[in-house]
Design a protein around this motif. Structure first.
Motif, short mmCIF file in Angstrom:
data_model
loop_
_atom_site.label_atom_id
_atom_site.label_comp_id
_atom_site.label_asym_id
_atom_site.label_seq_id
_atom_site.Cartn_x
_atom_site.Cartn_y
_atom_site.Cartn_z
N PHE A 155 11.23 -2.30 -4.33
CA PHE A 155 10.75 -2.76 -2.86
C PHE A 155 10.05 -3.59 -3.63
CE2 PHE A 155 9.07 1.47 -3.31
CZ PHE A 155 8.00 1.61 -2.83
N ASP A 156 9.06 -4.25 -2.86
CA ASP A 156 7.82 -4.95 -3.08
C ASP A 156 5.98 -4.89 -2.56
OD1 ASP A 156 8.61 -6.90 -5.11
OD2 ASP A 156 9.35 -8.06 -2.92
N LEU A 157 5.35 -3.89 -3.05
CA LEU A 157 4.34 -3.80 -1.93
C LEU A 157 4.00 -4.77 -0.75
CD1 LEU A 157 2.58 -1.59 -4.67
CD2 LEU A 157 3.81 -0.90 -2.71
N VAL A 158 3.22 -4.56 -0.16
CA VAL A 158 2.84 -5.56 1.34
C VAL A 158 1.92 -6.49 0.50
CG1 VAL A 158 1.04 -4.18 1.71
CG2 VAL A 158 2.20 -4.85 3.49
N PHE A 159 1.11 -6.48 -0.77
CA PHE A 159 0.38 -7.66 -0.88
C PHE A 159 1.26 -8.63 -2.04
CE2 PHE A 159 0.00 -3.75 -3.99
CZ PHE A 159 0.55 -4.56 -4.70
N SER A 160 2.27 -8.16 -2.10
CA SER A 160 3.31 -8.72 -2.75
C SER A 160 2.81 -10.46 -2.10
CB SER A 160 4.09 -8.44 -2.94
OG SER A 160 5.21 -9.38 -3.42
N PRO A 161 3.29 -11.36 -3.03
CA PRO A 161 3.57 -12.93 -2.50
C PRO A 161 4.53 -12.81 -1.84
CG PRO A 161 3.46 -12.95 -4.47
CD PRO A 161 2.97 -11.24 -4.32
N ASN A 162 5.39 -11.89 -2.10
CA ASN A 162 7.48 -12.33 -2.06
C ASN A 162 7.58 -11.58 0.01
OD1 ASN A 162 8.06 -13.10 -4.78
ND2 ASN A 162 8.36 -10.86 -4.78
N SER A 171 -6.65 1.97 2.83
CA SER A 171 -6.39 3.02 2.18
C SER A 171 -5.24 3.36 1.59
CB SER A 171 -7.21 4.35 2.80
OG SER A 171 -6.14 4.70 3.89
N PHE A 172 -4.88 4.45 0.72
CA PHE A 172 -3.18 4.87 0.47
C PHE A 172 -2.53 4.89 1.36
CE2 PHE A 172 -6.08 4.32 -3.67
CZ PHE A 172 -5.25 3.68 -4.63
N GLU A 173 -3.02 5.37 2.35
CA GLU A 173 -2.51 5.90 3.47
C GLU A 173 -1.63 5.43 3.93
OE1 GLU A 173 -4.19 8.24 6.36
OE2 GLU A 173 -5.74 9.48 4.82
N GLY A 174 -1.46 3.64 3.95
CA GLY A 174 -0.67 2.97 4.90
C GLY A 174 0.22 2.79 3.77
N TYR A 175 -0.51 2.52 2.82
CA TYR A 175 1.43 1.88 1.43
C TYR A 175 2.18 3.50 1.73
CZ TYR A 175 -1.79 -1.78 0.02
OH TYR A 175 -3.14 -3.32 0.01
N ALA A 176 1.34 4.64 1.55
CA ALA A 176 2.17 5.98 1.46
C ALA A 176 3.35 6.33 3.06
CB ALA A 176 1.44 7.40 1.30
N LYS A 177 2.59 5.78 3.57
CA LYS A 177 3.82 5.76 5.19
C LYS A 177 4.64 4.57 5.04
CE LYS A 177 0.12 7.62 8.20
NZ LYS A 177 -1.05 7.17 9.26
N ASP A 178 4.06 3.30 4.39
CA ASP A 178 5.70 2.53 3.88
C ASP A 178 6.99 2.68 2.95
OD1 ASP A 178 4.48 0.18 5.73
OD2 ASP A 178 3.67 -0.63 3.65
N LEU A 179 6.02 3.76 2.13
CA LEU A 179 7.14 4.08 0.88
C LEU A 179 7.67 5.51 1.61
CD1 LEU A 179 8.33 5.19 -1.69
CD2 LEU A 179 6.47 6.24 -1.60
N GLU A 190 -4.74 -5.43 7.30
CA GLU A 190 -6.07 -4.90 6.51
C GLU A 190 -6.91 -3.94 6.68
OE1 GLU A 190 -10.62 -6.70 4.40
OE2 GLU A 190 -8.94 -7.82 5.96
N ARG A 191 -6.44 -3.50 8.27
CA ARG A 191 -6.86 -1.94 8.90
C ARG A 191 -5.89 -1.17 8.38
NH1 ARG A 191 -7.10 -4.02 14.81
NH2 ARG A 191 -5.46 -4.31 14.07
N LYS A 192 -4.86 -0.99 7.86
CA LYS A 192 -3.58 -0.19 7.58
C LYS A 192 -3.50 0.32 7.05
CE LYS A 192 1.62 0.72 7.48
NZ LYS A 192 2.71 -0.05 8.09
N TYR A 193 -3.86 -1.15 5.80
CA TYR A 193 -4.21 -0.84 4.00
C TYR A 193 -5.93 -1.15 3.65
CZ TYR A 193 0.73 -1.93 4.98
OH TYR A 193 2.02 -1.95 5.95
N PRO A 250 -5.28 -15.26 -1.86
CA PRO A 250 -7.38 -14.90 -2.81
C PRO A 250 -7.38 -13.67 -2.13
CG PRO A 250 -7.04 -16.66 -3.44
CD PRO A 250 -6.11 -16.71 -2.17
N GLU A 251 -8.01 -13.92 -0.78
CA GLU A 251 -8.50 -12.82 0.26
C GLU A 251 -7.67 -11.36 0.60
OE1 GLU A 251 -6.39 -15.79 3.00
OE2 GLU A 251 -6.74 -15.75 0.85
N ILE A 252 -5.91 -11.86 0.56
CA ILE A 252 -5.49 -10.64 0.38
C ILE A 252 -5.88 -9.91 -0.87
CG2 ILE A 252 -3.05 -9.44 0.07
CD1 ILE A 252 -2.08 -11.53 2.35
N ALA A 253 -5.94 -10.33 -2.23
CA ALA A 253 -5.72 -9.77 -3.22
C ALA A 253 -7.33 -9.08 -3.86
CB ALA A 253 -6.08 -10.60 -4.20
#
Length: 284
Positions: free
Chosen positions: A61-68, A81-89, A76-79, A194-197
């Motif tokens: 899968f693509d992580l949320v910052f991917s341009p896809n 920290s790593f917690e937001g990404y872990a919850k997505d997983l 930005e609030r959810k992500y 750029p702002e997401i990166a």
């Protein structure tokens, strides 16, 4: 709620899986998750999927910052920290009705897997941490690889001239003279907003998950390369000494931060050893 986190229902899990462009390859009984790192997307695993799909149901899968991924999905609030990404997983695995998985996380995704495994340990039977780091900054006897002024300069360059930063950072991150991979990373980074990166870079480079490691109770294999400009080899042995489970280090006989692109034959060989794939093949 199991293990401290519930995805919020099947519709929520489905929405996240759709947003992150989840793909599944292979018909194996066991599930193998491949999670990419900063600057890339799921295509980073393309050389490895055909082999691994012979043994597993392979999830990418693509992580949320991917341009896809549609930029409005990035919160930005959810992500922050790593917690937001872990919850997505966890939501992706819930959507696919996965009960147990082997997880391969590259770079920042290694720590995403560690966080997720503390939320839902029953989901993960083995964590494989590729070029992983719980902290990138040096300090207090810890060699993370970067001094704070260097990291601040990276942020400043990203903010002032993102295109120029990409051209400079790509060869540094790849860590070896591999023009094809450098060009791929440059193209992939350049497609990011750029702002997401910058937001993701700040979260990753300023994070400190060292206190999390003892809470990781899933058997773990740490795979560094011999030389990596992003993560010193010291870090692999630090992780091994701190995780709260059986762990081993398998050093790849290659250099660079992206072995799934630059040294995938060696990486596949190590994964075959770790996952006993030759044994599986001989008894099939």
């Amino acid at each position: 709620m199991v293990g401290g986190f519930n995805c919020g229902g099947s519709s929520s899990a489905a929405a996240i899986a759709e947003a992150l462009k989840v793909n599944v390859y292979g018909e194996g009984m066991d599930t193998l998750v491949l999670a990419h790192g900063f600057g890339l997307d799921q295509s980073a695993w393309r050389y490895m999927i055909p082999y691994l799909a012979c043994f597993f149901k392979v999830v990418v899968f693509d992580l949320v910052f991917s341009p896809n991924v549609k930029p409005e999905v990035y919160d930005e609030r959810k992500y922050s920290s790593f917690e937001g990404y872990a919850k997505d997983l966890v939501c992706v695995l819930d959507h696919l009705h996965v009960e147990r998985s082997i997880y391969v996380g590259h770079s920042m995704s290694a720590m995403i897997g560690c966080v997720a495994a503390t939320y839902r340990p029953q989901l993960f039977q083995h964590l494989i941490l590729l070029n992983a780091s719980p902290r990138y900054l040096n300090g207090e006897g810890y060699n993370g690889g970067f001094e704070r002024p260097v990291v601040d300069a990276i942020f400043n360059q990203m903010d002032k001239n993102f295109t120029n930063w990409v051209k400079n950072f790509a060869p540094f991150a790849v860590s070896i003279n591999d023009p094809k991979t450098i060009a791929e990373l440059e193209h992939s980074l350049g497609r990011m907003k750029p702002e997401i990166a910058l937001s993701v870079a700040k979260m990753v480079f300023l994070s400190d998950l060292r206190q999390l490691l003892p809470k990781v109770k899933t058997p773990t294999t740490i795979i560094p390369t011999r030389k990596d400009n992003i993560v010193p080899k010291f870090v692999a042995f630090y992780i091994k000494s701190k995780v709260g489970c059986h762990a081993k280090v398998k050093i790849l006989n290659s250099d660079g931060h992206f072995p799934q692109l630059t040294a995938y034959p060696q990486l596949l060989k190590v994964l075959a050893q770790v996952l006993h794939l030759q044994h599986k093949n001989s008894t099939a």
